[in-house]
Design a protein around this motif. Structure first.
Motif, mmCIF file in Angstrom:
data_model
loop_
_atom_site.group_PDB
_atom_site.id
_atom_site.type_symbol
_atom_site.label_atom_id
_atom_site.label_comp_id
_atom_site.label_asym_id
_atom_site.label_seq_id
_atom_site.Cartn_x
_atom_site.Cartn_y
_atom_site.Cartn_z
ATOM 1 N N LYS A 80 0.815 -1.211 0.000
ATOM 2 C CA LYS A 80 0.000 0.000 0.000
ATOM 3 C C LYS A 80 0.851 1.265 0.000
ATOM 4 C CE LYS A 80 -3.269 -2.610 2.824
ATOM 5 N NZ LYS A 80 -3.897 -2.764 4.153
ATOM 6 N N GLY A 81 2.174 1.066 -0.132
ATOM 7 C CA GLY A 81 3.067 2.215 -0.135
ATOM 8 C C GLY A 81 3.287 2.815 1.231
ATOM 9 N N LEU A 82 3.070 2.021 2.289
ATOM 10 C CA LEU A 82 3.220 2.500 3.656
ATOM 11 C C LEU A 82 4.288 1.694 4.383
ATOM 12 C CD1 LEU A 82 -0.557 2.834 4.659
ATOM 13 C CD2 LEU A 82 1.031 4.710 4.180
ATOM 14 N N PRO A 83 4.918 2.286 5.402
ATOM 15 C CA PRO A 83 5.882 1.520 6.201
ATOM 16 C C PRO A 83 5.191 0.397 6.965
ATOM 17 C CG PRO A 83 6.114 3.896 6.569
ATOM 18 C CD PRO A 83 4.835 3.702 5.814
ATOM 19 N N THR A 84 5.919 -0.684 7.189
ATOM 20 C CA THR A 84 5.401 -1.784 8.008
ATOM 21 C C THR A 84 5.117 -1.313 9.430
ATOM 22 O OG1 THR A 84 6.588 -3.443 6.727
ATOM 23 C CG2 THR A 84 5.947 -4.059 8.962
ATOM 24 N N VAL A 85 6.013 -0.485 9.941
ATOM 25 C CA VAL A 85 5.893 0.051 11.300
ATOM 26 C C VAL A 85 5.693 1.555 11.227
ATOM 27 C CG1 VAL A 85 7.060 0.374 13.518
ATOM 28 C CG2 VAL A 85 7.351 -1.770 12.246
ATOM 29 N N MET A 86 4.659 2.054 11.892
ATOM 30 C CA MET A 86 4.429 3.490 12.019
ATOM 31 C C MET A 86 4.102 3.795 13.472
ATOM 32 S SD MET A 86 2.194 4.327 8.579
ATOM 33 C CE MET A 86 1.093 2.916 8.780
ATOM 34 N N ALA A 87 4.500 4.966 13.931
ATOM 35 C CA ALA A 87 4.304 5.258 15.349
ATOM 36 C C ALA A 87 4.137 6.754 15.603
ATOM 37 C CB ALA A 87 5.486 4.738 16.164
ATOM 38 N N VAL A 88 3.456 7.048 16.692
ATOM 39 C CA VAL A 88 3.319 8.403 17.222
ATOM 40 C C VAL A 88 3.711 8.358 18.691
ATOM 41 C CG1 VAL A 88 1.715 10.268 17.793
ATOM 42 C CG2 VAL A 88 1.488 9.058 15.623
ATOM 43 N N ILE A 89 4.472 9.350 19.138
ATOM 44 C CA ILE A 89 4.875 9.444 20.543
ATOM 45 C C ILE A 89 4.299 10.714 21.146
ATOM 46 C CG2 ILE A 89 6.819 9.692 22.147
ATOM 47 C CD1 ILE A 89 8.504 8.073 20.172
ATOM 48 N N VAL A 90 3.726 10.586 22.335
ATOM 49 C CA VAL A 90 3.209 11.726 23.087
ATOM 50 C C VAL A 90 4.009 11.851 24.375
ATOM 51 C CG1 VAL A 90 1.205 12.773 24.199
ATOM 52 C CG2 VAL A 90 0.892 11.355 22.159
#
Length: 326
Positions: A80-90
């Motif tokens: 899908k053209g996306l990274p295997t791992v994605m993340a957000v940090i708060v």
């Protein structure tokens, strides 16, 4: 109330591998001294989409910093053209609980995981280690190798490749950063003839056999980060000094999770946590003949100590965008 927003380009401009290693080492030390509150990561499994979502909170008591990372693993995302791992940090204020910063965590995840491998090798690999064997040549492999290059003199890197074009891309990218020889091998057995073996695959059946690994090798086992995943022959674990990043988390989602669940090993076969070695509570490598294994599941303390470093640099340099929350 404003919250500092840091996108991936901001984060990349503020974080280098040497700084990540220093931050992660500090995080491991605090974890080893039991000065962090860090529940094991929680999982939501999306079986019909072949993915999962994880939450990872932590409070570092001495540093008085707290936050949470939300991260996914979806192996089919490349289609899908996306990274295997994605993340957000708060990052959150410990005084009020209010969010201080929201930042890209994808780059942080790659860098802090690589940094953890570097810290592990610093304490567990033989001092004369120069040859690296790599099983897997994805993004995690890149940061693992980059971190190793910061803690030792790498002379040769052996790559196990089913698809030679992937290894070609890996060599092209990494040769700009590390001056060494790259050797491409057709099978995993050949790359196990090394000083440090790095495994970064998502497999659920062992791909590294015990008989392929010689005495004195150090292994960074990175790929097993969820229930049911394993890269190493359980017999290899029994021959080795096994160090986990966190006992509870590794037991349900690390390299040791499958052999523990099957009764092939017990918790007595696990030496200690890496933070206890960094803190000086237990010795690391004690002889050149030992096989040492670092079972990395990825800890929230690695993320938040690194994210706080980024946040402080952003404030100093005026980087990022203030966004009104309330």
């Amino acid at each position: 109330m404003d919250v500092l927003w840091l996108d991936q380009s901001d984060v990349q401009s503020l974080l280098d591998m040497q700084s990540a290693i220093e931050a992660v080492e500090k995080g491991f030390r605090q974890h080893g001294l039991k000065k962090v509150q860090m529940p094991a990561k929680s999982y939501l499994y999306f079986e019909k989409h072949n993915g999962d979502l994880r939450t990872m909170p932590v409070y570092m008591e001495e540093e008085d910093i707290a936050g949470v990372k939300i991260v996914n693993v979806h192996p089919d995302n490349h289609e899908k053209g996306l990274p295997t791992v994605m993340a957000v940090i708060v990052l959150n204020s410990t005084q009020t609980g209010a969010p201080l910063a929201i930042m890209d965590g994808t780059f942080v995840t790659d860098m802090r995981t690589g940094a953890a491998g570097g810290v592990a090798a610093k304490y567990l690999a033989r001092k004369d280690s120069h040859v690296i064997g790599m099983v897997g040549v994805g993004e995690q492999a890149r940061t693992q190798l980059l971190a190793l290059s910061r803690v030792m003199d790498i002379q040769e890197v052996k790559l196990a490749c089913r698809n030679m074009s992937h290894c070609d891309h890996f060599e092209k990218d990494m040769s700009h950063l590390i001056s060494c020889d790259f050797l491409k091998k057709n099978n995993i057995k050949d790359v196990c003839d090394c000083d440090i073996l790095v495994t970064t695959t998502p497999v659920r059946e062992p791909v590294v056999r015990s008989e392929w690994v010689r005495e004195g090798t150090h292994i960074n086992a990175i790929g097993a980060d969820a229930k049911g995943k394993e890269e190493l022959d359980p017999q290899l674990l029994l021959r080795s000094k096994v160090i986990v990043d966190d006992m509870v988390q590794a037991s349900h989602s690390g390299e040791v999770n499958v052999p523990l669940s099957k009764g092939l090993i017990t918790e007595k076969d696990i030496y200690c946590e890496l933070g206890e070695i960094v803190a000086g509570i237990h010795p690391g490598r004690e002889s050149d003949d030992e096989i040492t294994i670092f079972d990395s599941t990825g800890l929230a303390v690695q993320d938040i100590v690194t994210a706080n470093l980024i946040y402080q640099k952003a404030l100093e340099q005026g980087i990022g965008q203030d966004i009104r929350m309330f």
